[in-house]
Design a protein around this motif. Structure first.
Motif, PDB file in Angstrom:
ATOM      1  N   GLN A 148     -35.347  36.828   3.353  1.00 29.38           N
ATOM      2  CA  GLN A 148     -36.308  36.165   2.477  1.00 29.38           C
ATOM      3  C   GLN A 148     -36.643  34.802   3.069  1.00 29.38           C
ATOM      4  OE1 GLN A 148     -37.603  37.522  -0.241  1.00 29.38           O
ATOM      5  NE2 GLN A 148     -36.297  39.342  -0.343  1.00 29.38           N
ATOM      6  N   GLU A 149     -37.908  34.595   3.405  1.00 25.18           N
ATOM      7  CA  GLU A 149     -38.299  33.352   4.072  1.00 25.18           C
ATOM      8  C   GLU A 149     -37.929  32.117   3.247  1.00 25.18           C
ATOM      9  OE1 GLU A 149     -42.285  31.233   6.017  1.00 25.18           O
ATOM     10  OE2 GLU A 149     -42.376  33.262   5.189  1.00 25.18           O
TER      11      GLU A 149
ATOM     12  N   GLY B  45     -35.031  24.139   0.201  1.00 23.63           N
ATOM     13  CA  GLY B  45     -35.727  23.146  -0.604  1.00 23.63           C
ATOM     14  C   GLY B  45     -36.049  23.615  -2.009  1.00 23.63           C
ATOM     15  N   VAL B  46     -36.820  22.781  -2.716  1.00 21.39           N
ATOM     16  CA  VAL B  46     -37.098  23.049  -4.131  1.00 21.39           C
ATOM     17  C   VAL B  46     -37.882  24.337  -4.329  1.00 21.39           C
ATOM     18  CG1 VAL B  46     -36.998  20.619  -4.772  1.00 21.39           C
ATOM     19  CG2 VAL B  46     -39.170  21.601  -4.037  1.00 21.39           C
ATOM     20  N   ASN B  47     -38.572  24.800  -3.318  1.00 18.57           N
ATOM     21  CA  ASN B  47     -39.307  26.069  -3.423  1.00 18.57           C
ATOM     22  C   ASN B  47     -38.489  27.242  -2.905  1.00 18.57           C
ATOM     23  OD1 ASN B  47     -41.716  24.864  -4.443  1.00 18.57           O
ATOM     24  ND2 ASN B  47     -42.188  24.148  -2.380  1.00 18.57           N
ATOM     25  N   GLY B  48     -37.208  27.013  -2.651  1.00 26.15           N
ATOM     26  CA  GLY B  48     -36.337  28.064  -2.117  1.00 26.15           C
ATOM     27  C   GLY B  48     -35.285  28.482  -3.109  1.00 26.15           C
ATOM     28  N   GLY B  49     -34.006  28.342  -2.693  1.00 21.50           N
ATOM     29  CA  GLY B  49     -32.926  28.771  -3.561  1.00 21.50           C
ATOM     30  C   GLY B  49     -31.595  28.686  -2.839  1.00 21.50           C
ATOM     31  N   VAL B  50     -30.653  29.533  -3.288  1.00 22.35           N
ATOM     32  CA  VAL B  50     -29.290  29.530  -2.779  1.00 22.35           C
ATOM     33  C   VAL B  50     -28.922  30.934  -2.315  1.00 22.35           C
ATOM     34  CG1 VAL B  50     -26.863  29.188  -3.389  1.00 22.35           C
ATOM     35  CG2 VAL B  50     -28.602  27.626  -4.277  1.00 22.35           C
ATOM     36  N   ALA B  51     -28.234  31.010  -1.168  1.00 26.19           N
ATOM     37  CA  ALA B  51     -27.705  32.280  -0.666  1.00 26.19           C
ATOM     38  C   ALA B  51     -26.194  32.176  -0.539  1.00 26.19           C
ATOM     39  CB  ALA B  51     -28.322  32.635   0.681  1.00 26.19           C
ATOM     40  N   VAL B  52     -25.503  33.313  -0.740  1.00 23.90           N
ATOM     41  CA  VAL B  52     -24.041  33.344  -0.694  1.00 23.90           C
ATOM     42  C   VAL B  52     -23.604  34.396   0.324  1.00 23.90           C
ATOM     43  CG1 VAL B  52     -21.909  33.544  -2.022  1.00 23.90           C
ATOM     44  CG2 VAL B  52     -24.041  32.863  -3.177  1.00 23.90           C
TER      45      VAL B  52
ATOM     46  N   VAL C  96     -23.736  38.402  -0.096  1.00 26.31           N
ATOM     47  CA  VAL C  96     -23.232  38.994  -1.341  1.00 26.31           C
ATOM     48  C   VAL C  96     -24.089  38.629  -2.543  1.00 26.31           C
ATOM     49  CG1 VAL C  96     -20.849  39.155  -0.535  1.00 26.31           C
ATOM     50  CG2 VAL C  96     -21.616  37.078  -1.704  1.00 26.31           C
ATOM     51  N   ASP C  97     -24.877  37.555  -2.455  1.00 28.34           N
ATOM     52  CA  ASP C  97     -25.710  37.177  -3.597  1.00 28.34           C
ATOM     53  C   ASP C  97     -26.768  36.183  -3.148  1.00 28.34           C
ATOM     54  OD1 ASP C  97     -26.648  37.223  -6.161  1.00 28.34           O
ATOM     55  OD2 ASP C  97     -24.966  36.141  -7.062  1.00 28.34           O
ATOM     56  N   GLN C  98     -27.809  36.060  -3.942  1.00 27.44           N
ATOM     57  CA  GLN C  98     -28.857  35.083  -3.686  1.00 27.44           C
ATOM     58  C   GLN C  98     -29.542  34.745  -4.997  1.00 27.44           C
ATOM     59  OE1 GLN C  98     -31.094  37.383  -0.810  1.00 27.44           O
ATOM     60  NE2 GLN C  98     -32.569  38.036  -2.343  1.00 27.44           N
ATOM     61  N   GLN C  99     -30.084  33.541  -5.070  1.00 30.58           N
ATOM     62  CA  GLN C  99     -30.745  33.093  -6.289  1.00 30.58           C
ATOM     63  C   GLN C  99     -31.897  32.167  -5.926  1.00 30.58           C
ATOM     64  OE1 GLN C  99     -29.959  33.790  -9.755  1.00 30.58           O
ATOM     65  NE2 GLN C  99     -31.994  32.910  -9.867  1.00 30.58           N
ATOM     66  N   PHE C 100     -33.107  32.530  -6.374  1.00 28.25           N
ATOM     67  CA  PHE C 100     -34.261  31.669  -6.136  1.00 28.25           C
ATOM     68  C   PHE C 100     -34.339  30.601  -7.227  1.00 28.25           C
ATOM     69  CE2 PHE C 100     -35.412  35.653  -4.072  1.00 28.25           C
ATOM     70  CZ  PHE C 100     -35.901  35.214  -2.856  1.00 28.25           C
ATOM     71  N   PHE C 101     -34.729  29.376  -6.829  1.00 28.19           N
ATOM     72  CA  PHE C 101     -35.001  28.358  -7.828  1.00 28.19           C
ATOM     73  C   PHE C 101     -36.257  28.765  -8.603  1.00 28.19           C
ATOM     74  CE2 PHE C 101     -32.965  25.353  -4.592  1.00 28.19           C
ATOM     75  CZ  PHE C 101     -31.721  25.450  -5.207  1.00 28.19           C
ATOM     76  N   ASN C 102     -36.219  28.609  -9.933  1.00 25.53           N
ATOM     77  CA  ASN C 102     -37.381  28.942 -10.746  1.00 25.53           C
ATOM     78  C   ASN C 102     -37.987  27.653 -11.306  1.00 25.53           C
ATOM     79  OD1 ASN C 102     -35.701  28.154 -12.879  1.00 25.53           O
ATOM     80  ND2 ASN C 102     -35.037  30.256 -13.266  1.00 25.53           N
ATOM     81  N   GLY C 103     -38.870  27.795 -12.279  1.00 30.12           N
ATOM     82  CA  GLY C 103     -39.526  26.620 -12.829  1.00 30.12           C
ATOM     83  C   GLY C 103     -38.558  25.602 -13.383  1.00 30.12           C
ATOM     84  N   GLN C 104     -37.453  26.073 -13.966  1.00 28.14           N
ATOM     85  CA  GLN C 104     -36.458  25.174 -14.545  1.00 28.14           C
ATOM     86  C   GLN C 104     -35.606  24.519 -13.470  1.00 28.14           C
ATOM     87  OE1 GLN C 104     -33.396  27.191 -16.726  1.00 28.14           O
ATOM     88  NE2 GLN C 104     -32.408  25.293 -17.417  1.00 28.14           N
ATOM     89  N   THR C 105     -35.103  25.316 -12.538  1.00 28.15           N
ATOM     90  CA  THR C 105     -34.143  24.791 -11.558  1.00 28.15           C
ATOM     91  C   THR C 105     -34.809  24.094 -10.380  1.00 28.15           C
ATOM     92  OG1 THR C 105     -34.070  27.004 -10.548  1.00 28.15           O
ATOM     93  CG2 THR C 105     -32.344  26.448 -12.146  1.00 28.15           C
ATOM     94  N   SER C 106     -36.043  24.493 -10.014  1.00 26.35           N
ATOM     95  CA  SER C 106     -36.702  23.836  -8.881  1.00 26.35           C
ATOM     96  C   SER C 106     -37.036  22.388  -9.199  1.00 26.35           C
ATOM     97  CB  SER C 106     -37.975  24.587  -8.483  1.00 26.35           C
ATOM     98  OG  SER C 106     -38.920  24.582  -9.541  1.00 26.35           O
ATOM     99  N   ALA C 107     -37.198  22.071 -10.486  1.00 19.88           N
ATOM    100  CA  ALA C 107     -37.525  20.701 -10.884  1.00 19.88           C
ATOM    101  C   ALA C 107     -36.344  19.750 -10.705  1.00 19.88           C
ATOM    102  CB  ALA C 107     -37.989  20.673 -12.337  1.00 19.88           C
ATOM    103  N   VAL C 108     -35.127  20.295 -10.635  1.00 18.27           N
ATOM    104  CA  VAL C 108     -33.936  19.440 -10.545  1.00 18.27           C
ATOM    105  C   VAL C 108     -33.194  19.609  -9.223  1.00 18.27           C
ATOM    106  CG1 VAL C 108     -33.656  19.463 -13.038  1.00 18.27           C
ATOM    107  CG2 VAL C 108     -32.397  21.130 -11.661  1.00 18.27           C
TER     108      VAL C 108
END
Length: 203
Positions: free
Chosen positions: A19-20, A45-52, A65-77
């Protein structure tokens, strides 16, 4: 005669989620042992997320094993920096800060997977994002150092081992335990904690 010791780095290859948004513009990475396994957490960055990634015992292989994209709530912080901390027996991945909510993180399962978003500590003076973060484990708990992206202020928060509210000081619940306003830091400042001879230092 004295023996010289050398450390060298050995190229192992690339890690990729495919995932780019999670593979490009890498901002930070941290390693944590949860249970009997070791995990690598990366953040973009704020338009990305976290990978594990789960690391092998030899450190030569890593499995996503896991990944999570930042959404409207989390990308703001999201500030791009990540650290793993433990409070009250629960492990969290701190990834950002916000006014009122303070330090924000994901809860982590015993298998390293990403859970729900949680507010770890109400803070004062936060503008919404932090530009740097470091963690020091002490006998009485965990200390979290952050630099506020807007003001450049260095703040220290105490995370007790038993859980509960962080930074509950005479100045009011949620106020940082210590705050440096005499010196301000740029957005490019990096901080790290080290222990030498039993004494902790913030670099």
């Amino acid at each position: 005669s004295k023996r010289a010791w050398f450390m060298y780095l050995q190229w192992q290859g690339y890690l990729s989620t495919g995932q780019e948004a999670l593979d490009v513009d890498l901002r930070d990475a941290t390693i944590a042992t949860i249970g009997n396994s070791t995990y690598l957490y990366t953040s973009t960055g704020v338009n990305g997320g976290v990978a594990v990634y789960e690391l092998s015992a030899q450190g030569t292989t890593a499995q996503l094993v896991d990944q999570q994209f930042f959404n409207g709530q989390t990308s703001a912080v999201a500030g791009g920096v990540v650290e793993v901390v433990e409070m009250g027996g629960q492990t969290h991945l701190v990834f950002g800060s916000a006014p009122g909510d303070g330090l924000v993180g994901y809860s982590l399962s015993g298998q390293g997977n990403i859970g729900g978003v949680t507010s770890l500590v109400p803070t004062t003076g936060a503008t919404g994002q932090m530009s740097a973060m470091a963690v020091a484990n002490t006998g009485g708990g965990t200390l979290i150092y952050t630099i506020d992206a807007g003001t450049g202020t260095l703040m220290m928060h105490s995370l007790p081992q038993s859980g509960g509210q962080i930074g509950a000081t005479p100045d009011g619940a949620g106020a940082p335990v210590a705050q440096s306003t005499a010196i301000t830091f740029s957005a490019n400042t990096q901080i790290e904690t080290v222990s030498v001879g039993g004494t902790a230092f913030l670099l």
